[in-house]
Design a protein around this motif. Structure first.
Motif, PDB file in Angstrom:
ATOM      1  N   LYS A 147      82.126  52.939   1.582  1.00  0.00           N
ATOM      2  CA  LYS A 147      82.890  54.158   1.824  1.00  0.00           C
ATOM      3  C   LYS A 147      83.536  54.164   3.201  1.00  0.00           C
ATOM      4  O   LYS A 147      84.715  54.476   3.353  1.00  0.00           O
ATOM      5  N   THR A 148      82.761  53.788   4.209  1.00  0.00           N
ATOM      6  CA  THR A 148      83.225  53.926   5.591  1.00  0.00           C
ATOM      7  C   THR A 148      83.652  52.619   6.231  1.00  0.00           C
ATOM      8  O   THR A 148      84.326  52.615   7.270  1.00  0.00           O
ATOM      9  N   GLY A 149      83.235  51.490   5.639  1.00  0.00           N
ATOM     10  CA  GLY A 149      83.505  50.205   6.267  1.00  0.00           C
ATOM     11  C   GLY A 149      82.548  49.888   7.404  1.00  0.00           C
ATOM     12  O   GLY A 149      82.687  48.858   8.068  1.00  0.00           O
ATOM     13  N   GLU A 150      81.550  50.758   7.631  1.00  0.00           N
ATOM     14  CA  GLU A 150      80.577  50.511   8.693  1.00  0.00           C
ATOM     15  C   GLU A 150      79.790  49.238   8.395  1.00  0.00           C
ATOM     16  O   GLU A 150      79.396  48.992   7.262  1.00  0.00           O
ATOM     17  N   LYS A 151      79.564  48.435   9.405  1.00  0.00           N
ATOM     18  CA  LYS A 151      78.735  47.245   9.270  1.00  0.00           C
ATOM     19  C   LYS A 151      77.303  47.634   9.644  1.00  0.00           C
ATOM     20  O   LYS A 151      76.985  47.905  10.792  1.00  0.00           O
ATOM     21  N   VAL A 152      76.440  47.668   8.644  1.00  0.00           N
ATOM     22  CA  VAL A 152      75.061  48.120   8.818  1.00  0.00           C
ATOM     23  C   VAL A 152      74.136  46.907   8.793  1.00  0.00           C
ATOM     24  O   VAL A 152      74.222  46.064   7.896  1.00  0.00           O
ATOM     25  N   SER A 153      73.238  46.820   9.760  1.00  0.00           N
ATOM     26  CA  SER A 153      72.300  45.699   9.813  1.00  0.00           C
ATOM     27  C   SER A 153      71.407  45.703   8.581  1.00  0.00           C
ATOM     28  O   SER A 153      70.935  46.750   8.144  1.00  0.00           O
ATOM     29  N   VAL A 154      71.187  44.518   8.006  1.00  0.00           N
ATOM     30  CA  VAL A 154      70.377  44.448   6.793  1.00  0.00           C
ATOM     31  C   VAL A 154      68.921  44.782   7.097  1.00  0.00           C
ATOM     32  O   VAL A 154      68.164  45.173   6.192  1.00  0.00           O
ATOM     33  N   LEU A 155      68.514  44.689   8.353  1.00  0.00           N
ATOM     34  CA  LEU A 155      67.200  45.180   8.774  1.00  0.00           C
ATOM     35  C   LEU A 155      67.372  46.553   9.398  1.00  0.00           C
ATOM     36  O   LEU A 155      68.082  46.710  10.385  1.00  0.00           O
ATOM     37  N   GLY A 156      66.743  47.550   8.794  1.00  0.00           N
ATOM     38  CA  GLY A 156      66.766  48.892   9.336  1.00  0.00           C
ATOM     39  C   GLY A 156      65.408  49.241   9.926  1.00  0.00           C
ATOM     40  O   GLY A 156      64.374  48.765   9.443  1.00  0.00           O
ATOM     41  N   TYR A 157      65.417  50.051  10.966  1.00  0.00           N
ATOM     42  CA  TYR A 157      64.167  50.413  11.639  1.00  0.00           C
ATOM     43  C   TYR A 157      63.625  51.716  11.069  1.00  0.00           C
ATOM     44  O   TYR A 157      64.231  52.769  11.224  1.00  0.00           O
ATOM     45  N   GLY A 158      62.476  51.642  10.403  1.00  0.00           N
ATOM     46  CA  GLY A 158      61.808  52.836   9.913  1.00  0.00           C
ATOM     47  C   GLY A 158      60.944  53.431  11.003  1.00  0.00           C
ATOM     48  O   GLY A 158      60.097  52.741  11.581  1.00  0.00           O
ATOM     49  N   CYS A 159      61.143  54.694  11.314  1.00  0.00           N
ATOM     50  CA  CYS A 159      60.499  55.325  12.471  1.00  0.00           C
ATOM     51  C   CYS A 159      59.320  56.212  12.085  1.00  0.00           C
ATOM     52  O   CYS A 159      59.042  57.213  12.747  1.00  0.00           O
ATOM     53  N   MET A 160      58.635  55.853  11.014  1.00  0.00           N
ATOM     54  CA  MET A 160      57.476  56.618  10.562  1.00  0.00           C
ATOM     55  C   MET A 160      56.206  56.238  11.319  1.00  0.00           C
ATOM     56  O   MET A 160      55.276  57.045  11.427  1.00  0.00           O
ATOM     57  N   ARG A 161      56.147  55.022  11.847  1.00  0.00           N
ATOM     58  CA  ARG A 161      54.901  54.504  12.409  1.00  0.00           C
ATOM     59  C   ARG A 161      55.067  54.096  13.864  1.00  0.00           C
ATOM     60  O   ARG A 161      54.673  53.005  14.270  1.00  0.00           O
ATOM     61  N   TRP A 162      55.655  54.964  14.675  1.00  0.00           N
ATOM     62  CA  TRP A 162      55.767  54.649  16.099  1.00  0.00           C
ATOM     63  C   TRP A 162      54.380  54.468  16.710  1.00  0.00           C
ATOM     64  O   TRP A 162      53.434  55.163  16.333  1.00  0.00           O
ATOM     65  N   PRO A 163      54.238  53.547  17.673  1.00  0.00           N
ATOM     66  CA  PRO A 163      52.928  53.307  18.296  1.00  0.00           C
ATOM     67  C   PRO A 163      52.442  54.522  19.083  1.00  0.00           C
ATOM     68  O   PRO A 163      53.247  55.318  19.586  1.00  0.00           O
ATOM     69  N   THR A 164      51.137  54.654  19.189  1.00  0.00           N
ATOM     70  CA  THR A 164      50.546  55.789  19.898  1.00  0.00           C
ATOM     71  C   THR A 164      49.572  55.300  20.964  1.00  0.00           C
ATOM     72  O   THR A 164      49.104  54.157  20.932  1.00  0.00           O
ATOM     73  N   VAL A 165      49.281  56.191  21.910  1.00  0.00           N
ATOM     74  CA  VAL A 165      48.265  55.958  22.938  1.00  0.00           C
ATOM     75  C   VAL A 165      47.460  57.249  23.078  1.00  0.00           C
ATOM     76  O   VAL A 165      47.858  58.296  22.577  1.00  0.00           O
ATOM     77  N   LYS A 166      46.331  57.177  23.777  1.00  0.00           N
ATOM     78  CA  LYS A 166      45.534  58.367  24.064  1.00  0.00           C
ATOM     79  C   LYS A 166      46.037  59.015  25.350  1.00  0.00           C
ATOM     80  O   LYS A 166      46.270  58.336  26.355  1.00  0.00           O
ATOM     81  N   ASP A 167      46.215  60.332  25.330  1.00  0.00           N
ATOM     82  CA  ASP A 167      46.598  61.020  26.559  1.00  0.00           C
ATOM     83  C   ASP A 167      45.352  61.402  27.351  1.00  0.00           C
ATOM     84  O   ASP A 167      44.221  61.035  26.997  1.00  0.00           O
ATOM     85  N   GLU A 168      45.550  62.148  28.425  1.00  0.00           N
ATOM     86  CA  GLU A 168      44.425  62.489  29.305  1.00  0.00           C
ATOM     87  C   GLU A 168      43.369  63.350  28.616  1.00  0.00           C
ATOM     88  O   GLU A 168      42.217  63.426  29.065  1.00  0.00           O
TER      89      GLU A 168
END
Length: 466
Positions: free
Chosen positions: A61-82
């Protein structure tokens, strides 16, 4: 270290497969972002991952070149806070996004429901450090809870996504997980309240670039929305596709639909497919030892996961394949598969079909570790229980009887590993069968039944009663 608070409850959120020759030259056009705009310095290339070689597919539709690898942002890394609470590790998120963009990844998929409601914010912070033309952002109207079905509540969620992501345009906007809840939920969430018509108007106004939906559950809802394609002109649809679900999804769970059918329905309408769960939540990277040996014998240098990612991208109608890459090693391994992408041969596709047939002999629970079932009202760590069980199945540590050759070793491995991976107060024996989790599971698993079965198995092992 910059952190994003994520300490809130999620209860309110929740072909015909072508061989390589079918992929056109236009679909394999390369992307070339090689620098990290955040600091102006070039990212040092990994020796075996060339920069500037990410395979891209063209949005028809748009002619956009989309990378065949997409980043799924459901599992961002976590750390413990104070305070000891888990929060998103923003510094690591930034590093992951910088590396992804440096190698040509330009599609980032998030949702108001992910990471306890903080994925959009963390994603927006990381992407804001890069020029807007370097990425496409996909998010969803995740109005699962009935209290968010009203037009007012849904539009509030929609407008908040712009704020959290720090953008004035959503490149790819999805109705989230249609099919869950059946036709009643579809009408309540999007049709009767006029929200879908509103989103169409937003697309016409340019605030949405592409409008589509993601599918889980009732196939009647999928078919119904596709029957309205002439009216809504869907720009893309997100489906679950992998080499196990291609022909076995319904066999694994009658509630599901084989990916072969889903893809074919999109292909015949010319609707690009965005692929989710290419690894089934990691299950296709943690397969039975016999399957590992089979794949490694064929390609010793390739990871087990790479086979699944190559399969997911092999069909010509696939625009991008999403992967929730929590760790840098996962990102780098996937970059090796797609920089550039080497299509599977017809013989390799048949090899994976045969591999899937063999996998069906191993009785794992179809849990994708999406954590939509959490939190459990009674504190059970549902994904951890199911993941441990599946791990033991794949390692041959679920003995059928005391007469099994490796019974003593398997018994110890299961019980010791269970106590180490799941705290006792969060184990399956605390399930009372309230069924709160069942309606939230995209895979339609009867979670209380599975927890009960695992708990009975644990007790039999403890008492040597198999």
């Amino acid at each position: 270290m910059e952190k994003t608070n994520s300490n809130i409850s999620r209860r309110g959120f929740l072909t015909r497969l072508g061989a390589g020759s079918a992929v056109t030259a236009a679909a394999l056009a390369g992307c070339h972002p090689q620098r990290n705009p955040a600091d102006g310095e070039a990212i040092t290339a990994m020796p075996d991952i060339p920069t500037g070689q990410m395979t891209c597919r063209e949005n028809p539709k748009t002619g956009e070149k989309v990378s065949v690898l997409g980043y799924g942002c459901m599992r961002w890394p976590t750390v413990k806070d104070e305070n000891g609470d888990e929060v998103i590790d923003q510094e690591t998120v930034n590093a992951l996004v910088d590396t992804a963009i440096a190698y040509g990844v330009n599609y980032f998929d998030t949702s108001p429901a992910y990471c306890k409601g903080f994925s959009e914010r963390a994603t927006g912070i990381a992407l804001k450090r890069h020029p807007r033309e370097k990425f496409y952002i996909a998010t969803k109207l995740s109005n699962f809870a009935p209290e968010t079905w009203s037009r007012e509540a849904s539009l509030k969620m929609y407008h908040n996504s712009f704020k959290e992501l720090q953008v004035d345009k959503i490149d790819y906007m999805l109705l989230h997980a249609i099919g869950m809840g059946g036709m009643e939920a579809l009408h309540g969430r999007y049709l009767d309240n006029g929200v879908l018509d509103f989103l169409v108007e937003e697309r016409e106004a340019g605030r949405i670039g592409n409008l589509g939906f993601s599918y889980h559950g009732d196939i009647k809802v999928f078919d119904y929305l596709l029957s309205l394609h002439d009216k809504y002109k869907w720009d893309f649809v997100q489906i679950q596709l992998n080499y196990l679900d291609w022909k076995h999804a319904r066999e694994i769970n009658p509630r599901n639909t084989d990916a072969e059918y889903l893809y074919a329905e999109l292909e015949k309408r010319g609707i690009p497919a965005v692929i989710m769960e290419p690894l089934l939540g990691g299950r296709l990277s943690k397969v039975h030892d016999h399957i590992v040996a089979r794949l490694k014998q064929r390609e010793p240098q390739r990871s087990v996961a790479s086979w699944a990612f190559r399969f997911a991208a092999n069909a010509p109608g696939v625009l991008t394949v999403l992967s929730g890459m929590t760790y840098m090693e996962h990102l780098l391994d996937n970059l090796r598969s797609y920089c550039p992408f080497k299509p599977l041969s017809e013989e390799e596709v048949r090899f994976l079909y045969d591999t899937a047939d063999i996998m069906m002999q191993y009785p794992t629970v179809p849990c994708n570790d999406c954590k939509y079932c959490m939190p459990c009202p009674y504190g059970i760590d549902i994904p951890a229980v199911l993941t441990h069980y599946n791990k033991c199945v794949n390692q041959g540590n679920v003995p059928e009887s005391r007469q099994a050759e490796n019974y003593r070793q398997a018994r110890r491995a299961f019980l010791v590993g269970y106590d180490r991976s799941v705290p006792k107060l969060r184990q399956a024996d605390h399930c009372i069968g309230c069924n709160t989790c069942v309606s939230h599971c995209p895979q339609g698993i009867d979670i209380p039944a599975e927890l009960g079965r695992i708990d009975r198995f644990v007790e039999q092992l403890k008492q040597n009663a198999l």
